[in-house]
Motif scaffolding. Structure first.
Motif, PDB file in Angstrom:
ATOM      1  N   ARG A  31      -1.336  -0.918  -4.259  1.00  0.00           N
ATOM      2  CA  ARG A  31      -2.548  -0.117  -4.082  1.00  0.00           C
ATOM      3  C   ARG A  31      -2.134   1.295  -3.698  1.00  0.00           C
ATOM      4  O   ARG A  31      -1.189   1.478  -2.910  1.00  0.00           O
ATOM      5  N   ALA A  72       3.920   3.868  -6.741  1.00  0.00           N
ATOM      6  CA  ALA A  72       2.951   2.767  -6.751  1.00  0.00           C
ATOM      7  C   ALA A  72       2.939   2.042  -8.093  1.00  0.00           C
ATOM      8  O   ALA A  72       2.797   0.811  -8.143  1.00  0.00           O
ATOM      9  N   GLU A  87      -3.420   5.097  -2.192  1.00  0.00           N
ATOM     10  CA  GLU A  87      -4.462   5.841  -1.493  1.00  0.00           C
ATOM     11  C   GLU A  87      -3.981   7.268  -1.249  1.00  0.00           C
ATOM     12  O   GLU A  87      -2.846   7.482  -0.806  1.00  0.00           O
ATOM     13  N   ARG A 111       2.111   8.376  -6.921  1.00  0.00           N
ATOM     14  CA  ARG A 111       1.499   7.495  -7.925  1.00  0.00           C
ATOM     15  C   ARG A 111       2.584   6.771  -8.737  1.00  0.00           C
ATOM     16  O   ARG A 111       2.430   5.603  -9.100  1.00  0.00           O
ATOM     17  N   PHE A 123      -6.151  -2.612   4.652  1.00  0.00           N
ATOM     18  CA  PHE A 123      -5.117  -3.230   3.820  1.00  0.00           C
ATOM     19  C   PHE A 123      -4.434  -4.386   4.545  1.00  0.00           C
ATOM     20  O   PHE A 123      -4.309  -5.494   4.008  1.00  0.00           O
ATOM     21  N   LEU A 172       0.856  -1.183   0.000  1.00  0.00           N
ATOM     22  CA  LEU A 172       0.000   0.000   0.000  1.00  0.00           C
ATOM     23  C   LEU A 172       0.888   1.227   0.000  1.00  0.00           C
ATOM     24  O   LEU A 172       1.785   1.358   0.833  1.00  0.00           O
TER      25      LEU A 172
END
Length: 314
Positions: free
Chosen positions: A283, A276, A285, A273, A309, A257
């Motif tokens: 994932r 990730a 967030e 981003r 998570f 996560l």
């Protein structure tokens, strides 16, 4: 008659009369580290991690799966003081002072990511953990990611919270050095508070208890020298050989996560981003209204995302 109340009172109104006008203003609530721990069955102590006297906060049944929280550069275990209670019902939850930080031993040499990882491996061994969930903020996220690359057998689930280690922004690096060294070399209320406020989205708060906790850490004899060792990763050459790229992130096999914020002072949302996107199946967030410490600034939202998570609920 008007009564002026202090900010230390809990949700109060101060009333001021000016002629026929009455102004009502809400006085900020005092945020206490102690009140965050009231009602929580926790312990504070030290253990030997590979010869390093290591300070920890712990909550939860030791028989539950272990979870280790890692703070950021120049930080300490109190970075996760608001998250112990929520996680203690599910995990044997540890928040530690990382190598060279807080009240943990200072090795007396510049600290690179491999040193932190070695200490983390020793810590897991010291608590008898074959595997653990690792959740790191800023520097802690950098260490957690490297741990997942180098020791995949030790990492169950991985959380990278406004994590460092993916880029080298000279302006941000210099800002970290300037604020951190000012606070460590002359730990007045103002210099330490400036370092804390830089982390936060809401600059109107004073963060008195966190400032007081960190000021005491920084007033330890020799801490200015320790901070210079911590700042090694802000040196361009040292940082370059420690950075993580697509090859490293792409090698992470632990379910991951990535938590980012709208107001992180170290990197924008797109950097989160990007991190990730390099980790298989990660994932992402986004937490709005937070800076570099979302786990402290909005613990309710952070705990919900984090627990969903880690427990595989979403």
């Amino acid at each position: 008659m008007s009564r002026v109340l202090t900010k230390y009172e809990n949700v109060v109104l101060a009333v001021k009369f000016s002629g026929s006008m009455k102004e009502v203003r809400r006085v900020p609530e005092f945020e206490s580290v102690w009140s965050d721990l009231q009602g929580v069955a926790f312990s504070q102590g030290y253990l030997d991690a590979g010869g390093v006297r290591t300070r920890y906060l712990h909550a939860g049944d030791p028989g539950n799966p272990p979870l280790v929280f890692l703070h950021g550069s120049g930080g300490h275990a109190e970075a996760y003081v608001r998250n112990l209670e929520a996680h203690a019902g599910h995990f044997s939850t540890w928040s530690i002072d990382m190598l060279g930080h807080g009240y943990t031993d200072k090795p007396g040499h510049p600290l690179e990511i491999a040193h932190y990882v070695e200490h983390l491996v020793a810590f897991l061994s010291a608590i008898g953990a074959d595997r653990a969930h690792i959740s790191g903020e800023s520097l802690g996220g950098w260490v957690a990611a490297r741990m997942a690359v180098d020791h995949p057998d030790l990492v169950d689930r991985l959380v990278l919270n406004t994590a460092g280690g993916s880029q080298a922004d000279p302006e941000v690096m210099q800002r970290i050095i300037t604020l951190s060294m000012a606070a460590a070399e002359d730990p007045t209320w103002e210099t330490v508070q400036a370092r804390i406020k830089w982390l936060m989205a809401d600059k109107s708060k004073d963060y008195d208890d966190i400032v007081a906790s960190r000021q005491r850490v920084y007033r330890q004899p020799g801490f200015a020298a320790a901070m210079k060792d911590i700042m090694a990763l802000q040196d361009p050459e040292i940082r370059a050989r420690n950075l993580l790229g697509p090859g490293e992130y792409g090698a992470i096999t632990a379910p991951t996560l990535v938590v980012w914020t709208s107001d992180d002072p170290t990197a924008d949302v797109e950097e989160g981003r990007r991190i990730a996107s390099m980790i298989p199946g990660a994932r992402f967030e986004l937490m709005p209204g937070c800076g570099h410490w979302p786990q402290y600034e909005d613990p309710k939202t952070f705990d919900r995302l984090h627990l969903d998570f880690l427990l595989g609920r979403a």
